[in-house]
Design a protein around this motif. Sequence first.
Motif, PDB file in Angstrom:
ATOM      1  N   TRP A 103       0.839  -1.211   0.000  1.00  0.00           N
ATOM      2  CA  TRP A 103       0.000   0.000   0.000  1.00  0.00           C
ATOM      3  C   TRP A 103       0.872   1.259   0.000  1.00  0.00           C
ATOM      4  O   TRP A 103       0.607   2.221  -0.710  1.00  0.00           O
ATOM      5  CB  TRP A 103      -0.911  -0.014   1.222  1.00  0.00           C
ATOM      6  CG  TRP A 103      -1.718   1.232   1.374  1.00  0.00           C
ATOM      7  CD1 TRP A 103      -1.449   2.308   2.157  1.00  0.00           C
ATOM      8  CD2 TRP A 103      -2.934   1.542   0.693  1.00  0.00           C
ATOM      9  NE1 TRP A 103      -2.410   3.261   2.025  1.00  0.00           N
ATOM     10  CE2 TRP A 103      -3.340   2.820   1.132  1.00  0.00           C
ATOM     11  CE3 TRP A 103      -3.712   0.867  -0.235  1.00  0.00           C
ATOM     12  CZ2 TRP A 103      -4.493   3.423   0.660  1.00  0.00           C
ATOM     13  CZ3 TRP A 103      -4.861   1.474  -0.697  1.00  0.00           C
ATOM     14  CH2 TRP A 103      -5.241   2.735  -0.244  1.00  0.00           C
ATOM     15  N   PHE A 104       1.931   1.240   0.785  1.00  0.00           N
ATOM     16  CA  PHE A 104       2.808   2.409   0.875  1.00  0.00           C
ATOM     17  C   PHE A 104       3.781   2.517  -0.297  1.00  0.00           C
ATOM     18  O   PHE A 104       4.240   3.616  -0.600  1.00  0.00           O
ATOM     19  CB  PHE A 104       3.577   2.392   2.195  1.00  0.00           C
ATOM     20  CG  PHE A 104       2.718   2.713   3.378  1.00  0.00           C
ATOM     21  CD1 PHE A 104       2.181   3.977   3.543  1.00  0.00           C
ATOM     22  CD2 PHE A 104       2.436   1.740   4.319  1.00  0.00           C
ATOM     23  CE1 PHE A 104       1.368   4.275   4.629  1.00  0.00           C
ATOM     24  CE2 PHE A 104       1.632   2.026   5.410  1.00  0.00           C
ATOM     25  CZ  PHE A 104       1.092   3.289   5.570  1.00  0.00           C
ATOM     26  N   LEU A 105       4.120   1.409  -0.928  1.00  0.00           N
ATOM     27  CA  LEU A 105       5.111   1.436  -2.005  1.00  0.00           C
ATOM     28  C   LEU A 105       4.528   1.703  -3.391  1.00  0.00           C
ATOM     29  O   LEU A 105       5.270   2.046  -4.308  1.00  0.00           O
ATOM     30  CB  LEU A 105       5.888   0.120  -2.039  1.00  0.00           C
ATOM     31  CG  LEU A 105       6.900  -0.064  -0.924  1.00  0.00           C
ATOM     32  CD1 LEU A 105       7.499  -1.456  -0.983  1.00  0.00           C
ATOM     33  CD2 LEU A 105       7.993   0.979  -1.012  1.00  0.00           C
ATOM     34  N   LEU A 106       3.221   1.539  -3.554  1.00  0.00           N
ATOM     35  CA  LEU A 106       2.648   1.777  -4.880  1.00  0.00           C
ATOM     36  C   LEU A 106       2.700   3.263  -5.215  1.00  0.00           C
ATOM     37  O   LEU A 106       2.428   4.111  -4.359  1.00  0.00           O
ATOM     38  CB  LEU A 106       1.205   1.295  -4.934  1.00  0.00           C
ATOM     39  CG  LEU A 106       1.021  -0.209  -4.997  1.00  0.00           C
ATOM     40  CD1 LEU A 106      -0.469  -0.548  -5.002  1.00  0.00           C
ATOM     41  CD2 LEU A 106       1.687  -0.807  -6.210  1.00  0.00           C
ATOM     42  N   PRO A 107       3.039   3.589  -6.460  1.00  0.00           N
ATOM     43  CA  PRO A 107       3.045   4.993  -6.860  1.00  0.00           C
ATOM     44  C   PRO A 107       1.637   5.567  -6.813  1.00  0.00           C
ATOM     45  O   PRO A 107       0.652   4.842  -6.954  1.00  0.00           O
ATOM     46  CB  PRO A 107       3.570   4.965  -8.295  1.00  0.00           C
ATOM     47  CG  PRO A 107       4.121   3.618  -8.510  1.00  0.00           C
ATOM     48  CD  PRO A 107       3.500   2.709  -7.518  1.00  0.00           C
ATOM     49  N   LYS A 108       1.559   6.847  -6.615  1.00  0.00           N
ATOM     50  CA  LYS A 108       0.256   7.510  -6.598  1.00  0.00           C
ATOM     51  C   LYS A 108      -0.387   7.398  -7.971  1.00  0.00           C
ATOM     52  O   LYS A 108       0.278   7.582  -8.992  1.00  0.00           O
ATOM     53  CB  LYS A 108       0.401   8.989  -6.227  1.00  0.00           C
ATOM     54  CG  LYS A 108       1.028   9.199  -4.881  1.00  0.00           C
ATOM     55  CD  LYS A 108       0.093   8.726  -3.789  1.00  0.00           C
ATOM     56  CE  LYS A 108       0.733   8.966  -2.440  1.00  0.00           C
ATOM     57  NZ  LYS A 108       0.576   7.875  -1.545  1.00  0.00           N
TER      58      LYS A 108
END
Length: 127
Positions: A103-108
């Motif tokens: 969740w935190f590593l996916l690009p916006k």
Amino acid sequence: MAMADFGAVLSNPIAAFVLRAALGAYIVYMARGFYADPFAYFRKWMPRMHEEPAVRKLIRALACFCVWGGCFIVATAVATQIFGLHGLALAYALVTLAAIATWFLLPKPSSPLAENGPGNDRLGRME
């Protein structure tokens, strides 16, 4: 020169950890690129390819799964090689931890207007 015994090299805990962590990090790195722009690699080799929205979503879903897989590989390497932990409860914890890290590593996500805007037309990209 004698050939190295690769079994002995891979049985070394430090080498095993480094290889697993490097593999997981590389998978995360590559998958984030596909998640950010699903057709970037394909545009390079097939510039006239028609980009379908359904295929874009499929590639992004597979890239998200690969990011999760890379996070799981790194978390498993740390838990088993560094801390020596094992068991079913650890497996559930690692799956959850990998999902949170994903969740935190996916690009916006880019805005929908940017994907369909005039700057992303297929003919302008080919010139």
